[in-house]
Motif scaffolding. Structure first.
Motif, mmCIF file in Angstrom:
data_model
loop_
_atom_site.group_PDB
_atom_site.id
_atom_site.type_symbol
_atom_site.label_atom_id
_atom_site.label_comp_id
_atom_site.label_asym_id
_atom_site.label_seq_id
_atom_site.Cartn_x
_atom_site.Cartn_y
_atom_site.Cartn_z
ATOM 1 N N CYS A 1 0.838 -1.207 0.000
ATOM 2 C CA CYS A 1 0.000 0.000 0.000
ATOM 3 C C CYS A 1 0.869 1.252 0.000
ATOM 4 O O CYS A 1 0.625 2.189 -0.759
ATOM 5 N N HIS A 2 1.892 1.264 0.855
ATOM 6 C CA HIS A 2 2.798 2.419 0.902
ATOM 7 C C HIS A 2 3.479 2.639 -0.445
ATOM 8 O O HIS A 2 3.640 3.780 -0.889
ATOM 9 N N ASP A 3 3.878 1.558 -1.104
ATOM 10 C CA ASP A 3 4.515 1.676 -2.419
ATOM 11 C C ASP A 3 3.566 2.325 -3.433
ATOM 12 O O ASP A 3 3.984 3.153 -4.235
ATOM 13 N N SER A 4 2.287 1.944 -3.418
ATOM 14 C CA SER A 4 1.314 2.521 -4.348
ATOM 15 C C SER A 4 1.055 3.995 -4.062
ATOM 16 O O SER A 4 0.813 4.776 -4.977
ATOM 17 N N LEU A 5 1.092 4.362 -2.792
ATOM 18 C CA LEU A 5 0.790 5.741 -2.405
ATOM 19 C C LEU A 5 1.973 6.679 -2.597
ATOM 20 O O LEU A 5 1.794 7.893 -2.653
ATOM 21 N N GLY A 6 3.168 6.133 -2.689
ATOM 22 C CA GLY A 6 4.380 6.944 -2.782
ATOM 23 C C GLY A 6 4.337 7.931 -3.937
ATOM 24 O O GLY A 6 3.931 7.604 -5.042
ATOM 25 N N GLY A 7 4.742 9.176 -3.675
ATOM 26 C CA GLY A 7 4.803 10.205 -4.693
ATOM 27 C C GLY A 7 3.491 10.930 -4.935
ATOM 28 O O GLY A 7 3.443 11.888 -5.702
ATOM 29 N N ASN A 8 2.426 10.495 -4.341
ATOM 30 C CA ASN A 8 1.128 11.145 -4.508
ATOM 31 C C ASN A 8 0.950 12.226 -3.444
ATOM 32 O O ASN A 8 1.534 12.140 -2.357
ATOM 33 N N THR A 9 0.149 13.228 -3.763
ATOM 34 C CA THR A 9 -0.057 14.336 -2.826
ATOM 35 C C THR A 9 -1.513 14.549 -2.439
ATOM 36 O O THR A 9 -1.796 15.265 -1.494
ATOM 37 N N LEU A 10 -2.438 13.969 -3.183
ATOM 38 C CA LEU A 10 -3.860 14.098 -2.864
ATOM 39 C C LEU A 10 -4.442 12.733 -2.562
ATOM 40 O O LEU A 10 -4.196 11.767 -3.288
ATOM 41 N N PHE A 11 -5.238 12.673 -1.492
ATOM 42 C CA PHE A 11 -5.822 11.413 -1.046
ATOM 43 C C PHE A 11 -7.281 11.645 -0.699
ATOM 44 O O PHE A 11 -7.608 12.597 -0.009
ATOM 45 N N PHE A 12 -8.132 10.779 -1.178
ATOM 46 C CA PHE A 12 -9.572 10.872 -0.962
ATOM 47 C C PHE A 12 -10.016 9.564 -0.323
ATOM 48 O O PHE A 12 -9.915 8.513 -0.950
ATOM 49 N N CYS A 13 -10.484 9.614 0.908
ATOM 50 C CA CYS A 13 -10.868 8.402 1.636
ATOM 51 C C CYS A 13 -12.377 8.215 1.584
ATOM 52 O O CYS A 13 -13.126 9.148 1.851
ATOM 53 N N LEU A 14 -12.809 7.010 1.229
ATOM 54 C CA LEU A 14 -14.226 6.698 1.125
ATOM 55 C C LEU A 14 -14.565 5.516 2.017
ATOM 56 O O LEU A 14 -13.782 4.576 2.127
ATOM 57 N N ASP A 15 -15.730 5.565 2.588
ATOM 58 C CA ASP A 15 -16.266 4.450 3.366
ATOM 59 C C ASP A 15 -17.531 4.011 2.649
ATOM 60 O O ASP A 15 -18.442 4.809 2.466
ATOM 61 N N MET A 16 -17.588 2.761 2.202
ATOM 62 C CA MET A 16 -18.761 2.301 1.463
ATOM 63 C C MET A 16 -19.975 2.228 2.387
ATOM 64 O O MET A 16 -19.917 1.639 3.460
ATOM 65 N N ARG A 17 -21.075 2.825 1.964
ATOM 66 C CA ARG A 17 -22.300 2.862 2.753
ATOM 67 C C ARG A 17 -22.963 1.483 2.766
ATOM 68 O O ARG A 17 -23.145 0.871 1.726
ATOM 69 N N SER A 18 -23.284 1.007 3.962
ATOM 70 C CA SER A 18 -23.987 -0.271 4.118
ATOM 71 C C SER A 18 -23.328 -1.367 3.293
ATOM 72 O O SER A 18 -23.991 -2.133 2.597
ATOM 73 N N SER A 19 -22.032 -1.428 3.371
ATOM 74 C CA SER A 19 -21.234 -2.280 2.489
ATOM 75 C C SER A 19 -21.702 -3.734 2.457
ATOM 76 O O SER A 19 -22.010 -4.261 1.394
ATOM 77 N N TYR A 20 -21.747 -4.377 3.601
ATOM 78 C CA TYR A 20 -22.115 -5.788 3.609
ATOM 79 C C TYR A 20 -23.543 -5.991 3.121
ATOM 80 O O TYR A 20 -23.872 -7.013 2.539
ATOM 81 N N TRP A 21 -24.396 -5.006 3.368
ATOM 82 C CA TRP A 21 -25.800 -5.140 3.003
ATOM 83 C C TRP A 21 -26.026 -5.025 1.509
ATOM 84 O O TRP A 21 -27.152 -5.127 1.037
ATOM 85 N N GLN A 22 -24.990 -4.838 0.736
ATOM 86 C CA GLN A 22 -25.108 -4.826 -0.720
ATOM 87 C C GLN A 22 -24.832 -6.196 -1.320
ATOM 88 O O GLN A 22 -24.906 -6.372 -2.532
#
Length: 189
Positions: free
Chosen positions: A55-76
């Motif tokens: 995960c750290h390797d994929s994020l390296g060099g990036n400056t903007l991060f958008f975090c999402l939490d899936m709504r009612s995830s299991y219930w889908q």
């Protein structure tokens, strides 16, 4: 939950679990089902979570991060008709079974962790990272970030998923978060 097609009344179930109310940090109560009996006899389905170093390797060099939490995830995730009886729980108003994947089942996290990469196929590791029901979209520039967010937001629409309130972090140097902006996808175009 019946109005939202999450549970349905059942009768004659062999496996019935109890409802447990658990107090959350904010003082409100969370409705939980005690699936310890069912989990004890369930064959465990393992699915590895992403490695932190990858995960750290994929994020390296990036400056903007958008975090999402899936709504009612299991219930889908629908439960097979023949398995609904295994999810049954009892209340004072009767016995109910889940038509969708309930929280508390030992295989629920691995089931969902398998599903999300299918929904976001081709985007993981290059555009976003997935950890259970959390996603992080990352990029180097603002324009690239908008394009990537559009890709991620359009993909779940095809699968009828929704993203809940999200956090955007603008990072200047590793480990520093100088400003945080909160957005609710329902209020964006």
């Amino acid at each position: 939950m019946m109005e939202n097609n999450i549970i349905e009344p059942r009768s004659g179930c062999e496996c019935i679990s109890n409802v447990v109310l658990v107090r959350k940090k904010n003082g409100s109560l969370r409705h939980c089902i005690d699936y310890r009996g069912l989990n004890a006899v369930t064959q465990k389905a393992n699915y590895p979570l992403p490695r932190i170093d990858a995960c750290h390797d994929s994020l390296g060099g990036n400056t903007l991060f958008f975090c999402l939490d899936m709504r009612s995830s299991y219930w889908q995730v629908k439960v097979k008709d023949e398995d609904v009886d295994k999810t049954c729980f009892v209340t004072r108003k009767g016995i109910y079974g889940y038509k969708v994947l309930p929280f508390g089942l030992c295989n629920a996290p691995s089931t969902f962790q398998r599903l999300v990469p299918l929904v976001l196929a081709g985007l993981t590791w290059e555009v976003c990272l997935i950890f259970l029901d959390d996603l992080i979209v990352f990029s180097r520039t603002f324009d690239e970030h908008l394009d990537r967010l559009q890709l991620v937001f359009n993909r779940p629409k095809k699968r009828k998923s929704e993203a809940q309130t999200v956090q955007v972090f603008s990072v200047s140097r590793a480990g520093e978060v100088p400003r945080q902006h909160y957005f609710d996808r329902r209020h964006t175009a």
